[in-house]
Design a protein around this motif. Structure first.
Motif, PDB file in Angstrom:
ATOM      1  N   UNK A  14      33.389 -59.712  17.191  1.00 48.96           N
ATOM      2  CA  UNK A  14      32.699 -58.473  17.511  1.00 48.96           C
ATOM      3  C   UNK A  14      31.359 -58.404  16.782  1.00 48.96           C
ATOM      4  N   UNK A  15      31.364 -58.767  15.519  1.00 46.91           N
ATOM      5  CA  UNK A  15      30.134 -58.760  14.733  1.00 46.91           C
ATOM      6  C   UNK A  15      29.137 -59.768  15.278  1.00 46.91           C
ATOM      7  N   UNK A  16      29.596 -60.963  15.572  1.00 51.59           N
ATOM      8  CA  UNK A  16      28.718 -62.002  16.108  1.00 51.59           C
ATOM      9  C   UNK A  16      28.117 -61.556  17.430  1.00 51.59           C
ATOM     10  N   UNK A  21      23.531 -59.722  20.571  1.00 50.56           N
ATOM     11  CA  UNK A  21      22.925 -58.723  21.460  1.00 50.56           C
ATOM     12  C   UNK A  21      21.660 -58.148  20.842  1.00 50.56           C
ATOM     13  N   UNK A  22      21.745 -57.816  19.542  1.00 58.52           N
ATOM     14  CA  UNK A  22      20.585 -57.259  18.852  1.00 58.52           C
ATOM     15  C   UNK A  22      19.420 -58.234  18.871  1.00 58.52           C
ATOM     16  N   UNK A  23      19.679 -59.491  18.523  1.00 59.61           N
ATOM     17  CA  UNK A  23      18.603 -60.478  18.457  1.00 59.61           C
ATOM     18  C   UNK A  23      17.963 -60.705  19.820  1.00 59.61           C
ATOM     19  N   UNK A  24      18.768 -60.777  20.857  1.00 65.83           N
ATOM     20  CA  UNK A  24      18.214 -60.951  22.201  1.00 65.83           C
ATOM     21  C   UNK A  24      17.343 -59.758  22.592  1.00 65.83           C
ATOM     22  N   UNK A  25      17.848 -58.559  22.366  1.00 69.25           N
ATOM     23  CA  UNK A  25      17.067 -57.357  22.664  1.00 69.25           C
ATOM     24  C   UNK A  25      15.799 -57.314  21.820  1.00 69.25           C
ATOM     25  N   UNK A  26      15.918 -57.656  20.543  1.00 67.27           N
ATOM     26  CA  UNK A  26      14.768 -57.612  19.649  1.00 67.27           C
ATOM     27  C   UNK A  26      13.688 -58.602  20.085  1.00 67.27           C
ATOM     28  N   UNK A  27      14.098 -59.817  20.439  1.00 69.17           N
ATOM     29  CA  UNK A  27      13.118 -60.815  20.885  1.00 69.17           C
ATOM     30  C   UNK A  27      12.429 -60.361  22.174  1.00 69.17           C
ATOM     31  N   UNK A  28      13.190 -59.742  23.071  1.00 69.67           N
ATOM     32  CA  UNK A  28      12.607 -59.223  24.308  1.00 69.67           C
ATOM     33  C   UNK A  28      11.605 -58.116  23.996  1.00 69.67           C
ATOM     34  N   UNK A  29      11.980 -57.231  23.087  1.00 70.98           N
ATOM     35  CA  UNK A  29      11.103 -56.122  22.726  1.00 70.98           C
ATOM     36  C   UNK A  29       9.830 -56.617  22.040  1.00 70.98           C
ATOM     37  N   UNK A  30       9.952 -57.614  21.192  1.00 71.65           N
ATOM     38  CA  UNK A  30       8.782 -58.192  20.532  1.00 71.65           C
ATOM     39  C   UNK A  30       7.838 -58.772  21.574  1.00 71.65           C
ATOM     40  N   UNK A  31       8.385 -59.457  22.560  1.00 70.17           N
ATOM     41  CA  UNK A  31       7.562 -60.025  23.622  1.00 70.17           C
ATOM     42  C   UNK A  31       6.796 -58.927  24.361  1.00 70.17           C
ATOM     43  N   UNK A  46      13.033 -46.915  19.975  1.00 68.49           N
ATOM     44  CA  UNK A  46      14.304 -46.219  20.180  1.00 68.49           C
ATOM     45  C   UNK A  46      15.440 -47.225  20.345  1.00 68.49           C
ATOM     46  N   UNK A  47      15.241 -48.248  21.170  1.00 70.43           N
ATOM     47  CA  UNK A  47      16.269 -49.244  21.388  1.00 70.43           C
ATOM     48  C   UNK A  47      16.576 -50.008  20.101  1.00 70.43           C
ATOM     49  N   UNK A  48      15.555 -50.358  19.351  1.00 69.71           N
ATOM     50  CA  UNK A  48      15.760 -51.069  18.084  1.00 69.71           C
ATOM     51  C   UNK A  48      16.572 -50.214  17.113  1.00 69.71           C
ATOM     52  N   UNK A  49      16.259 -48.926  17.023  1.00 70.78           N
ATOM     53  CA  UNK A  49      17.015 -48.030  16.129  1.00 70.78           C
ATOM     54  C   UNK A  49      18.477 -47.941  16.564  1.00 70.78           C
ATOM     55  N   UNK A  50      18.719 -47.833  17.867  1.00 75.41           N
ATOM     56  CA  UNK A  50      20.091 -47.746  18.365  1.00 75.41           C
ATOM     57  C   UNK A  50      20.874 -49.014  18.047  1.00 75.41           C
ATOM     58  N   UNK A  54      24.188 -49.490  15.558  1.00 73.60           N
ATOM     59  CA  UNK A  54      25.424 -50.137  16.008  1.00 73.60           C
ATOM     60  C   UNK A  54      25.858 -51.194  15.016  1.00 73.60           C
ATOM     61  N   UNK A  55      24.921 -52.024  14.554  1.00 75.22           N
ATOM     62  CA  UNK A  55      25.250 -53.056  13.570  1.00 75.22           C
ATOM     63  C   UNK A  55      25.727 -52.449  12.259  1.00 75.22           C
ATOM     64  N   UNK A  56      25.108 -51.345  11.841  1.00 75.24           N
ATOM     65  CA  UNK A  56      25.508 -50.693  10.600  1.00 75.24           C
ATOM     66  C   UNK A  56      26.939 -50.161  10.716  1.00 75.24           C
ATOM     67  N   UNK A  57      27.279 -49.571  11.866  1.00 79.54           N
ATOM     68  CA  UNK A  57      28.637 -49.053  12.066  1.00 79.54           C
ATOM     69  C   UNK A  57      29.645 -50.191  12.008  1.00 79.54           C
ATOM     70  N   UNK A  58      29.342 -51.304  12.655  1.00 79.09           N
ATOM     71  CA  UNK A  58      30.249 -52.441  12.645  1.00 79.09           C
ATOM     72  C   UNK A  58      30.410 -52.972  11.231  1.00 79.09           C
ATOM     73  N   UNK A  59      29.307 -53.086  10.508  1.00 79.55           N
ATOM     74  CA  UNK A  59      29.366 -53.589   9.127  1.00 79.55           C
ATOM     75  C   UNK A  59      30.178 -52.648   8.239  1.00 79.55           C
TER      76      UNK A  59
END
Length: 63
Positions: A14-16, A21-31, A46-50, A54-59
Motif C-alpha cells: 500500500x505504501x509503495x 502514484x505520488x511520484x508519477x503525479x508529481x513528475x506530470x505536474x512538474x512537466x 492542490x493535487x500535490x497537497x492532497x 495521503x502519504x502522511x496518513x499512510x505513514x
C-alpha cells in the motif's frame, strides 16, 4: 501486538503504491509547470497537497 507477515507485506505494498502514484503525479505536474502553463499552477499545488496528505496518513497508520 505483533503484526503478521502478511499484514506487514500488505501495508508495504500500500505504501509503495501510494509513493508510486505520488511520484508519477508529481513528475506530470512538474512537466506541466515547466512547460509554462501558468493557469494550471493552482491545480498542481492542490493535487500535490492532497497526495502529500495521503502519504502522511499512510505513514501515520504504519507507524
Amino acid at each position: 501486538m505483533k503484526q503478521s507477515v502478511c499484514s506487514q507485506a500488505s501495508e508495504s505494498e500500500t505504501t509503495i503504491k501510494a509513493i508510486d502514484d505520488f511520484l508519477l503525479d508529481f513528475m506530470t505536474l512538474v512537466f506541466v509547470v515547466e512547460s509554462g502553463e501558468e493557469e494550471f499552477q493552482g491545480s498542481v499545488r492542490k493535487l500535490a497537497r492532497l497526495k502529500l496528505k495521503k502519504l502522511k496518513r499512510i505513514a501515520t497508520i504504519l507507524a
